[in-house]
Design a protein around this motif. Sequence first.
Motif, PDB file in Angstrom:
ATOM      1  N   ALA A  42       6.208 -57.450 -13.130  1.00 13.72           N
ATOM      2  CA  ALA A  42       7.551 -56.883 -13.279  1.00 13.72           C
ATOM      3  C   ALA A  42       7.484 -55.456 -13.828  1.00 13.72           C
ATOM      4  CB  ALA A  42       8.400 -57.759 -14.192  1.00 13.72           C
ATOM      5  N   GLU A  43       6.565 -55.210 -14.773  1.00 11.07           N
ATOM      6  CA  GLU A  43       6.397 -53.859 -15.310  1.00 11.07           C
ATOM      7  C   GLU A  43       5.910 -52.904 -14.231  1.00 11.07           C
ATOM      8  OE1 GLU A  43       3.888 -53.952 -18.746  1.00 11.07           O
ATOM      9  OE2 GLU A  43       5.250 -55.243 -19.857  1.00 11.07           O
ATOM     10  N   LEU A  44       4.967 -53.363 -13.400  1.00 11.96           N
ATOM     11  CA  LEU A  44       4.491 -52.518 -12.311  1.00 11.96           C
ATOM     12  C   LEU A  44       5.603 -52.235 -11.302  1.00 11.96           C
ATOM     13  CD1 LEU A  44       0.881 -53.765 -11.462  1.00 11.96           C
ATOM     14  CD2 LEU A  44       1.562 -51.529 -12.322  1.00 11.96           C
ATOM     15  N   ALA A  49       9.602 -48.420  -9.097  1.00 12.35           N
ATOM     16  CA  ALA A  49      10.988 -48.019  -8.856  1.00 12.35           C
ATOM     17  C   ALA A  49      11.294 -46.673  -9.531  1.00 12.35           C
ATOM     18  CB  ALA A  49      11.951 -49.093  -9.350  1.00 12.35           C
ATOM     19  N   GLN A  50      10.806 -46.499 -10.753  1.00 12.19           N
ATOM     20  CA  GLN A  50      11.036 -45.239 -11.460  1.00 12.19           C
ATOM     21  C   GLN A  50      10.329 -44.078 -10.777  1.00 12.19           C
ATOM     22  OE1 GLN A  50       9.946 -45.745 -15.560  1.00 12.19           O
ATOM     23  NE2 GLN A  50      11.624 -47.175 -15.976  1.00 12.19           N
ATOM     24  N   SER A  51       9.111 -44.333 -10.301  1.00 11.27           N
ATOM     25  CA  SER A  51       8.388 -43.249  -9.629  1.00 11.27           C
ATOM     26  C   SER A  51       9.042 -42.911  -8.291  1.00 11.27           C
ATOM     27  CB  SER A  51       6.908 -43.606  -9.450  1.00 11.27           C
ATOM     28  OG  SER A  51       6.747 -44.684  -8.566  1.00 11.27           O
ATOM     29  N   HIS A  52       9.649 -43.899  -7.645  1.00 12.38           N
ATOM     30  CA  HIS A  52      10.369 -43.616  -6.399  1.00 12.38           C
ATOM     31  C   HIS A  52      11.603 -42.761  -6.677  1.00 12.38           C
ATOM     32  CE1 HIS A  52      13.013 -44.367  -2.901  1.00 12.38           C
ATOM     33  NE2 HIS A  52      11.863 -44.231  -2.252  1.00 12.38           N
ATOM     34  N   ARG A  53      12.304 -43.067  -7.777  1.00 15.43           N
ATOM     35  CA  ARG A  53      13.462 -42.246  -8.143  1.00 15.43           C
ATOM     36  C   ARG A  53      13.038 -40.813  -8.471  1.00 15.43           C
ATOM     37  NH1 ARG A  53      15.030 -47.208 -10.512  1.00 15.43           N
ATOM     38  NH2 ARG A  53      14.200 -46.627 -12.552  1.00 15.43           N
ATOM     39  N   ALA A  54      11.888 -40.672  -9.150  1.00 13.40           N
ATOM     40  CA  ALA A  54      11.383 -39.339  -9.481  1.00 13.40           C
ATOM     41  C   ALA A  54      11.002 -38.581  -8.211  1.00 13.40           C
ATOM     42  CB  ALA A  54      10.177 -39.446 -10.409  1.00 13.40           C
ATOM     43  N   TYR A  55      10.421 -39.281  -7.254  1.00 18.13           N
ATOM     44  CA  TYR A  55      10.060 -38.655  -5.985  1.00 18.13           C
ATOM     45  C   TYR A  55      11.318 -38.191  -5.235  1.00 18.13           C
ATOM     46  CZ  TYR A  55       8.720 -38.285  -1.078  1.00 18.13           C
ATOM     47  OH  TYR A  55       8.560 -37.854   0.205  1.00 18.13           O
ATOM     48  N   GLN A  76       5.097 -37.786  -5.212  1.00 16.18           N
ATOM     49  CA  GLN A  76       4.696 -38.695  -4.140  1.00 16.18           C
ATOM     50  C   GLN A  76       3.366 -39.355  -4.469  1.00 16.18           C
ATOM     51  OE1 GLN A  76       3.881 -36.962  -0.275  1.00 16.18           O
ATOM     52  NE2 GLN A  76       4.677 -38.795   0.729  1.00 16.18           N
ATOM     53  N   MET A  77       2.426 -38.598  -5.037  1.00 19.26           N
ATOM     54  CA  MET A  77       1.137 -39.166  -5.411  1.00 19.26           C
ATOM     55  C   MET A  77       1.303 -40.233  -6.499  1.00 19.26           C
ATOM     56  SD  MET A  77      -2.514 -37.255  -6.213  1.00 19.26           S
ATOM     57  CE  MET A  77      -1.647 -35.793  -6.639  1.00 19.26           C
ATOM     58  N   SER A  78       2.183 -39.985  -7.443  1.00 22.67           N
ATOM     59  CA  SER A  78       2.461 -40.964  -8.491  1.00 22.67           C
ATOM     60  C   SER A  78       3.049 -42.241  -7.896  1.00 22.67           C
ATOM     61  CB  SER A  78       3.420 -40.366  -9.515  1.00 22.67           C
ATOM     62  OG  SER A  78       3.779 -41.318 -10.483  1.00 22.67           O
ATOM     63  N   TYR A  79       3.999 -42.077  -6.991  1.00 24.71           N
ATOM     64  CA  TYR A  79       4.625 -43.232  -6.341  1.00 24.71           C
ATOM     65  C   TYR A  79       3.593 -44.049  -5.567  1.00 24.71           C
ATOM     66  CZ  TYR A  79       7.334 -45.917  -2.979  1.00 24.71           C
ATOM     67  OH  TYR A  79       7.833 -46.933  -2.207  1.00 24.71           O
ATOM     68  N   LEU A  80       2.742 -43.383  -4.819  1.00 22.20           N
ATOM     69  CA  LEU A  80       1.726 -44.094  -4.042  1.00 22.20           C
ATOM     70  C   LEU A  80       0.692 -44.769  -4.936  1.00 22.20           C
ATOM     71  CD1 LEU A  80       1.241 -41.552  -1.123  1.00 22.20           C
ATOM     72  CD2 LEU A  80       2.460 -43.742  -1.067  1.00 22.20           C
ATOM     73  N   THR A  81       0.377 -44.170  -6.065  1.00 28.84           N
ATOM     74  CA  THR A  81      -0.554 -44.780  -7.022  1.00 28.84           C
ATOM     75  C   THR A  81       0.022 -46.079  -7.573  1.00 28.84           C
ATOM     76  OG1 THR A  81      -1.482 -42.632  -7.612  1.00 28.84           O
ATOM     77  CG2 THR A  81      -1.798 -44.437  -9.190  1.00 28.84           C
ATOM     78  N   TYR A  82       1.280 -46.059  -8.000  1.00 30.65           N
ATOM     79  CA  TYR A  82       1.910 -47.284  -8.502  1.00 30.65           C
ATOM     80  C   TYR A  82       2.028 -48.337  -7.413  1.00 30.65           C
ATOM     81  CZ  TYR A  82       3.040 -45.350 -13.068  1.00 30.65           C
ATOM     82  OH  TYR A  82       2.960 -44.831 -14.331  1.00 30.65           O
TER      83      TYR A  82
END
Length: 119
Positions: A42-44, A49-55, A76-82
């Motif tokens: 759930a944390e991941l 979700a937060q990284s997608h909003r940031a993207y 985008q790199m952060s979102y793909l990493t998560y």
Amino acid sequence: MVGGNQLFHLRPGFGNGVFAAEPAEQSPGKGGFDAVGQAFLAELEEALAQSHRAYTKAVDLYKSGNSGFTNVADAQMSYLTYSNQLIAAKGTAITSLITLYKALGGGTDTAGTPVSYYE
């Protein structure tokens, strides 16, 4: 000492997808892996979700001319990493459950030979 009818739970360990077994009476929460593992996933999912909003925000700022493309690439790199971490964690959980199932005798007949379900 392992023996008798002692029940063990799986819990995520070390943050790299490794799972550890521990006696049920020492497991946090109600269900060991069920509680801790689900909270970890759930944390991941929340971080994804937060990284997608940031993207999305970075793309909007770039389109309006208020930010450079480097911020978009970083987001985008952060979102793909998560996303990769979540997929790996789910895969590890499934693999661990399959290994546990096999260790308890699942997937074999009474003679110990593997059972084929595709015959």
